[in-house]
Write a protein that holds these residues in place. Structure first.
Motif, PDB file in Angstrom:
ATOM      1  N   ASP A 151       0.724   1.024  21.264  1.00 12.20           N
ATOM      2  CA  ASP A 151       2.111   0.709  20.911  1.00 12.20           C
ATOM      3  C   ASP A 151       2.283  -0.776  20.607  1.00 12.20           C
ATOM      4  O   ASP A 151       3.102  -1.151  19.758  1.00 12.20           O
ATOM      5  N   ALA A 197       3.728  -2.288  17.148  1.00  9.37           N
ATOM      6  CA  ALA A 197       4.835  -3.246  17.144  1.00  9.37           C
ATOM      7  C   ALA A 197       4.452  -4.517  16.404  1.00  9.37           C
ATOM      8  O   ALA A 197       5.266  -5.107  15.683  1.00  9.37           O
ATOM      9  N   ARG A 206       4.689  -3.907  12.719  1.00  7.86           N
ATOM     10  CA  ARG A 206       6.088  -3.806  12.293  1.00  7.86           C
ATOM     11  C   ARG A 206       6.829  -5.132  12.400  1.00  7.86           C
ATOM     12  O   ARG A 206       7.905  -5.294  11.836  1.00  7.86           O
ATOM     13  N   ASP A 240       7.928  -6.196  15.357  1.00  4.13           N
ATOM     14  CA  ASP A 240       8.918  -5.918  16.394  1.00  4.13           C
ATOM     15  C   ASP A 240       8.576  -6.759  17.625  1.00  4.13           C
ATOM     16  O   ASP A 240       7.871  -6.323  18.522  1.00  4.13           O
ATOM     17  N   SER A 287       9.392  -5.412  21.277  1.00  2.94           N
ATOM     18  CA  SER A 287       8.434  -4.405  21.744  1.00  2.94           C
ATOM     19  C   SER A 287       7.057  -5.021  21.990  1.00  2.94           C
ATOM     20  O   SER A 287       6.353  -4.637  22.927  1.00  2.94           O
ATOM     21  N   MET A 288       6.673  -6.007  21.163  1.00  5.67           N
ATOM     22  CA  MET A 288       5.403  -6.698  21.377  1.00  5.67           C
ATOM     23  C   MET A 288       5.358  -7.298  22.781  1.00  5.67           C
ATOM     24  O   MET A 288       4.358  -7.183  23.494  1.00  5.67           O
ATOM     25  N   GLU A 336      12.127 -10.923  13.469  1.00  2.00           N
ATOM     26  CA  GLU A 336      11.746  -9.515  13.472  1.00  2.00           C
ATOM     27  C   GLU A 336      12.043  -8.877  12.119  1.00  2.00           C
ATOM     28  O   GLU A 336      13.108  -9.066  11.545  1.00  2.00           O
ATOM     29  N   TYR A 390      11.130  -5.395  11.364  1.00  2.00           N
ATOM     30  CA  TYR A 390      10.987  -3.946  11.364  1.00  2.00           C
ATOM     31  C   TYR A 390      12.296  -3.282  10.996  1.00  2.00           C
ATOM     32  O   TYR A 390      12.331  -2.132  10.644  1.00  2.00           O
TER      33      TYR A 390
END
Length: 589
Positions: A413, A417, A420, A422, A425-426, A587, A589
């Motif tokens: 995941d 991330a 993307r 993100d 989330s990273m 970001e 994404y």
């Protein structure tokens, strides 16, 4: 009609009686006998025919096989009358340490003593005659899995004397896989205890043994003389760079081509070479890994047969817990590059965790690396080393992927991330990964705050290399601008190639699609450990790492190639213990 391939059969008698596939290596008998060396140690990678050759030597020389010349009829050694007369004329002691893979000294010692006890049980007929006196019979019966050290150390020497008295001939002593217990001792942490025990056993068996005609030992590594061969000055060591016995282990190019023809597989010769060639012994190049060749002949498909026959626990430990330089070298090797280093073929296990050359020496001896060039500089051997072949390349990729297995979902995941952009989330997933596997990369007695993150993030970079292969070129510690960036990801294709790990991970959908415009972004990462004397907070450390990317102009190499600034993403990673904070590009994404 092609002969049947008997997988895993290492017994010479069984192979010959069953007329199974066998490549004639009986010239080893002649070469060894004519050399006249008292004690010979031959080191070769695992699954290279060592055990089968030792079985062959046992069946050839042993008095127990005095009437079994039929096993050698039609083979090279049987062409000479001299050797037909020599067959079956010596008492032979055969011992193998291949199965001594214990997790403690107590169990390893007990296993070795049990092997010797089994040998004594085989010759218990000696107790019935007048060969032994009363005191010797008493010592004979004290041989057991629990025997005292003084009995264990002299046990093989004493058996040699007993057999000499009975047969009136000196013995041939064969010890297969002598170093297996030593490697397991290093991995499991009981090296010093086992060294003392083995040293006493070996010195009595091979140095002070007056009843020894000659001996052969085989193994994967040449363990330092100071460790277990102290004062053993009659030892002839044959390493992978020695010219002695250079065709006796492994299959030559000619032998492989003949085997492929026998099984109707000649058209696959080039691909077989790509997968399984690459070994060099002495001056003989193009030596093939026999285990994989035999399995390919049987199954007729390419796979990592040899690489999958062992846990590779020591190999993985040395890379995973190794320094930044070790991991950077692994990056180059996985890209198909070579690196130049000094090699000492005498492996000093005590130095493996401290000296990089000792690590590469072990990998060369184990068959994971091949020497492409070799020269002496001021009396020291220097080599250009590369991964041996495609099978070894895949083995290392699988090993690196396994590092993150305990946090596979979070790691996968995180990669998604990252692609993307993100950042939220990273941060979440990276902290979970770090919490789970940080200590896995540094298990030293006193791991430092500086060493742990460095070992972790360079291992993390190797993981990215494996997972994003075909979509990104990943490099680290390379010059750009006014310094060396930590990590750079450069798109290398259309982004359509998906990682097999994602495709087969059970429910994961693979990589995210490319960013707007059909192109993946370039990504630069800088890692920094929080120092409270320099930054008040972890966030300040992350921002300083990010600022360093611009200050040192790490993107200049990309910009010089015409890469627009809006396609270059930058991230600063800050570490504090097992906490990670990522700051960087907006970001997307």
């Amino acid at each position: 009609m092609a002969r049947t391939v008997s997988i895993g059969n290492q017994d010479f008698e069984s192979i010959r009686k069953g007329d199974y596939f066998y490549i004639d290596k009986t010239s080893l008998i002649r070469e060894w006998w004519e050399q006249g060396d008292s004690v010979t140690l031959i080191v070769r990678p695992r699954r290279f025919g060592k055990t089968l050759n030792m079985s062959m030597l046992e069946k050839f020389f042993s008095l127990e096989y005095a009437d079994r010349g039929d096993l050698f009829e039609g083979l090279e050694i049987w062409k000479e009358e001299k050797y037909r007369a020599l067959q079956g004329t010596f008492p032979v002691i055969m011992v193998s340490f291949a199965g001594v893979k214990e997790d403690s000294f107590v169990n390893a010692r007990k296993k070795i003593c049990q092997l010797i006890t089994n040998l004594y049980n085989k010759y218990d007929f000696l107790l019935k005659g007048e060969v032994l006196n009363t005191r010797e019979k008493d010592v004979f019966q004290k041989v057991s899995a629990e025997m005292e050290d003084y009995i264990a150390s002299d046990s093989l020497k004493n058996m040699s004397e007993y057999l000499f008295r009975y047969y009136r001939k000196k013995v041939i002593l064969l010890l297969d896989e002598y170093d297996t217990p030593m490697q397991e001792a290093y991995v499991s942490g009981y090296w010093e205890e086992l060294v003392s025990f083995i040293r006493n056993l070996f010195n009595a068996s091979f140095k002070t043994n007056a009843y020894l005609e000659r001996a052969m030992m085989t193994g994967i590594t040449r363990i330092s003389k100071e460790s277990i061969f102290s004062d053993l000055n009659n030892l002839e060591v044959v390493t992978t760079t020695s010219e002695k016995y250079q065709e006796a282990f492994g299959f030559t190019q000619k032998e492989v081509l003949e085997a492929l023809e026998e099984y109707g597989l000649s058209e696959s010769a080039e691909e077989v070479k790509y997968w399984y060639d690459g070994f060099t012994f002495g001056e003989k190049t193009d030596i093939y890994n026999p285990w994989s060749i035999i399995n390919y002949l049987d199954k007729r498909r390419f796979s990592t047969y040899w690489a999958n026959t062992s846990s590779n626990s020591l190999t993985g430990k040395l890379i995973r817990e190794g320094s930044r330089e070790v991991k950077l070298t692994m990056e180059d090797l996985l890209r198909g590059r070579t690196f130049h280093t000094q090699i000492d073929e005498q492996i000093v296990f005590e130095r493996l965790g401290r000296t990089e050359s000792a690590i590469w020496s072990l990998f060369l001896a184990s068959g994971y690396l091949k020497a492409e060039n070799h020269r002496l500089e001021r009396g020291k051997a220097e080599y250009d080393l590369a991964l041996t072949n495609q099978e070894v390349h895949i083995m290392f990729e699988q090993m690196i992927g396994d590092w993150f297995a305990q946090s596979a979902s979070d790691y996968n995941d995180f990669v998604k991330a990252l692609l993307r952009g993100d950042k939220k989330s990273m941060n979440a997933y990276m902290n979970r990964v770090a919490l789970s596997v940080f200590s896995y990369f540094d298990t030293g007695n006193k791991p430092s705050e500086q060493a742990e993150p460095e070992r972790f993030y360079h291992g993390f970079v190797l993981g990215l290399m494996v997972d994003l292969e075909g979509r990104y070129r990943i490099s680290s510690n390379r010059e750009s601008g006014y310094g060396r960036y930590d990590v750079m990801l450069e798109p290398c294709g259309s982004g359509e190639q998906l990682s097999k790990r994602y495709e087969n991970s059970g429910g994961l959908t693979g990589y995210p699609e490319q960013t707007a415009g059909g192109h993946d972004d370039y990504i630069i990462m800088e890692f920094k450990v929080h120092d409270p004397e320099e930054e008040d907070t972890l966030e300040a450390t992350a921002m300083e790492a990010l600022a360093q990317i611009d200050r040192m102009k790490y993107a200049s190499a990309l910009e010089a190639r015409g890469i627009p600034a809006d396609r270059i993403r930058k991230y600063g990673f800050a570490f504090q213990g097992k906490r990670v904070l990522i700051e960087g590009s907006a970001e997307i994404y």
